[in-house]
Design an enzyme around this catalytic site. Structure first.
Site, PDB file in Angstrom:
ATOM      1  N   ASP A   1      53.607  44.890  50.102  1.00 37.26           N
ATOM      2  CA  ASP A   1      55.043  45.173  50.082  1.00 37.26           C
ATOM      3  C   ASP A   1      55.778  43.829  50.095  1.00 37.26           C
ATOM      4  OD1 ASP A   1      57.417  46.577  50.017  1.00 37.26           O
ATOM      5  OD2 ASP A   1      56.950  47.837  51.742  1.00 37.26           O
TER       6      ASP A   1
ATOM      7  N   GLU B   1      59.133  43.131  51.936  1.00 42.18           N
ATOM      8  CA  GLU B   1      60.050  42.777  53.022  1.00 42.18           C
ATOM      9  C   GLU B   1      59.371  41.939  54.100  1.00 42.18           C
ATOM     10  OE1 GLU B   1      59.703  45.738  51.654  1.00 42.18           O
ATOM     11  OE2 GLU B   1      61.676  46.540  51.104  1.00 42.18           O
TER      12      GLU B   1
ATOM     13  N   HIS C   1      56.006  47.649  46.274  1.00 38.86           N
ATOM     14  CA  HIS C   1      57.439  47.516  46.568  1.00 38.86           C
ATOM     15  C   HIS C   1      58.300  48.003  45.398  1.00 38.86           C
ATOM     16  CE1 HIS C   1      61.200  45.805  48.054  1.00 38.86           C
ATOM     17  NE2 HIS C   1      61.380  45.290  46.844  1.00 38.86           N
TER      18      HIS C   1
ATOM     19  N   HIS D   1      56.522  45.838  56.486  1.00 37.65           N
ATOM     20  CA  HIS D   1      57.705  45.807  57.370  1.00 37.65           C
ATOM     21  C   HIS D   1      57.634  46.958  58.359  1.00 37.65           C
ATOM     22  CE1 HIS D   1      59.138  49.259  55.146  1.00 37.65           C
ATOM     23  NE2 HIS D   1      58.721  48.633  54.057  1.00 37.65           N
TER      24      HIS D   1
ATOM     25  N   HIS E   1      62.542  49.886  57.545  1.00 32.04           N
ATOM     26  CA  HIS E   1      62.862  51.181  56.956  1.00 32.04           C
ATOM     27  C   HIS E   1      61.558  51.966  56.803  1.00 32.04           C
ATOM     28  CE1 HIS E   1      61.738  48.768  53.417  1.00 32.04           C
ATOM     29  NE2 HIS E   1      61.383  49.905  52.838  1.00 32.04           N
TER      30      HIS E   1
ATOM     31  N   GLU F   1      55.487  52.854  57.218  1.00 27.86           N
ATOM     32  CA  GLU F   1      54.590  52.756  56.064  1.00 27.86           C
ATOM     33  C   GLU F   1      53.189  52.286  56.478  1.00 27.86           C
ATOM     34  OE1 GLU F   1      56.798  50.713  52.846  1.00 27.86           O
ATOM     35  OE2 GLU F   1      58.542  51.687  53.725  1.00 27.86           O
TER      36      GLU F   1
HETATM   37 ZN    ZN Z   1      59.331  47.264  50.072  1.00 26.25          ZN
END
Ligand code: ZN
Length: 272
Positions: free
Chosen positions: A8, A10, A61, A105, A117, A136
């Site tokens: 990902d 972030e 992502h 993240h 998030h 996640e």
């Molecule tokens: Zn992401």
């Protein structure tokens, strides 16, 4: 040995806000380079321990087409593009020995989690799997576990490394930054972060971990940020409405549950 890396953006070193993670933003080109280089550090670490390892990288992502294929270490295979079955974990199957998460993240609402998030920031307030709230990391670790593959390594901010230890206490984690707020952090220099990721991944590759156990059927509680999104997601067959913002979905296994969750997110997006 075979390793699967889901990446990902972030939680990549040096990234603290939206300017580097969205195609529409001016600093995106820098962000995607940083993403590729953190990933390459993880690949190098695995190969330090197993020089002949087979490695698959899944770009996880946004549109899942962020890593420039020419920036990625050529000893790995790249899975990219969206939408696709298993989403952020596309490409994994039972032939892998371990999976690793880079650039991850924290879940939505985490104190001091950079760009925290849960899958879709505008849509999802929270996600529970069999009674436990997951982000996640927890969600995708369960997809790996469905295939009998343990999560061995995670790189992200400090909050995400803590979340990962809750998912699987035995894993190796590397914190590349420490959040001050949701859009601010103290960051290691990317080169230092990469050295840490390389060392961490090398150690993690040698761990002999067991995948987490998942009870079937799998119950999801999907809570949206507003009731209209839940109105839309409630059209998915077999879902039940729990309250204004929440739907309940019961699936025979983790993959069906994951796909139901993604369908619910797409329904929410359609009415936003
Ligand atoms: Zn992401």
């Amino acid at each position: 040995m075979k390793f699967f890396i889901s990446v990902d953006m972030e939680g990549i070193s040096g990234i603290v806000d939206g300017t580097m993670v969205s195609r529409k933003q001016g600093d995106y080109e820098r962000g995607r380079k940083l993403m590729a280089f953190d990933t390459n550090a993880c690949i190098e670490g695995i190969l330090d321990s197993y020089p002949k390892a087979e490695i698959t990288v899944s770009d996880a992502h946004g549109g899942m087409n962020n890593i420039d294929p020419t920036d990625l270490d050529k000893r790995a295979v790249l899975v990219r593009g969206s939408p696709k079955p298993q989403s952020q974990m596309a490409g994994i199957d039972s032939s892998y020995d371990a999976c690793m998460f880079v650039g991850y993240h924290a879940k939505k609402g985490t104190l001091e989690g950079v760009m925290s998030h849960t899958y879709s920031g505008g849509n999802i307030e929270s996600l529970h799997v069999n009674g436990m709230e997951v982000g996640e990391t927890g969600l995708n670790a369960r997809i790996a576990a469905h295939h009998g593959v343990p999560l061995a390594f995670l790189a992200g901010d400090v909050a995400t490394t803590k979340e990962a230890k809750e998912v699987n206490p035995g894993i190796v984690t590397v914190a590349v930054k420490d959040a001050i707020g949701r859009m601010s952090a103290k960051c290691l220099h990317p080169e230092v972060a990469r050295e840490e990721i390389r060392k961490g991944a090398a150690n993690a590759a040698r761990l002999k971990l067991k995948p987490m156990a998942i009870k079937a059927p799998v119950e999801l509680l999907i809570r949206f940020t507003d009731a209209r999104r839940a109105d839309a997601a409630a059209f998915i067959p077999t879902t039940e409405r729990v309250d204004g913002k929440t739907i309940r979905l019961v699936a025979p296994d983790m993959i069906v549950a994951y796909h139901g969750f993604i369908a619910a997110v797409l329904c929410g997006t359609a009415v936003s």
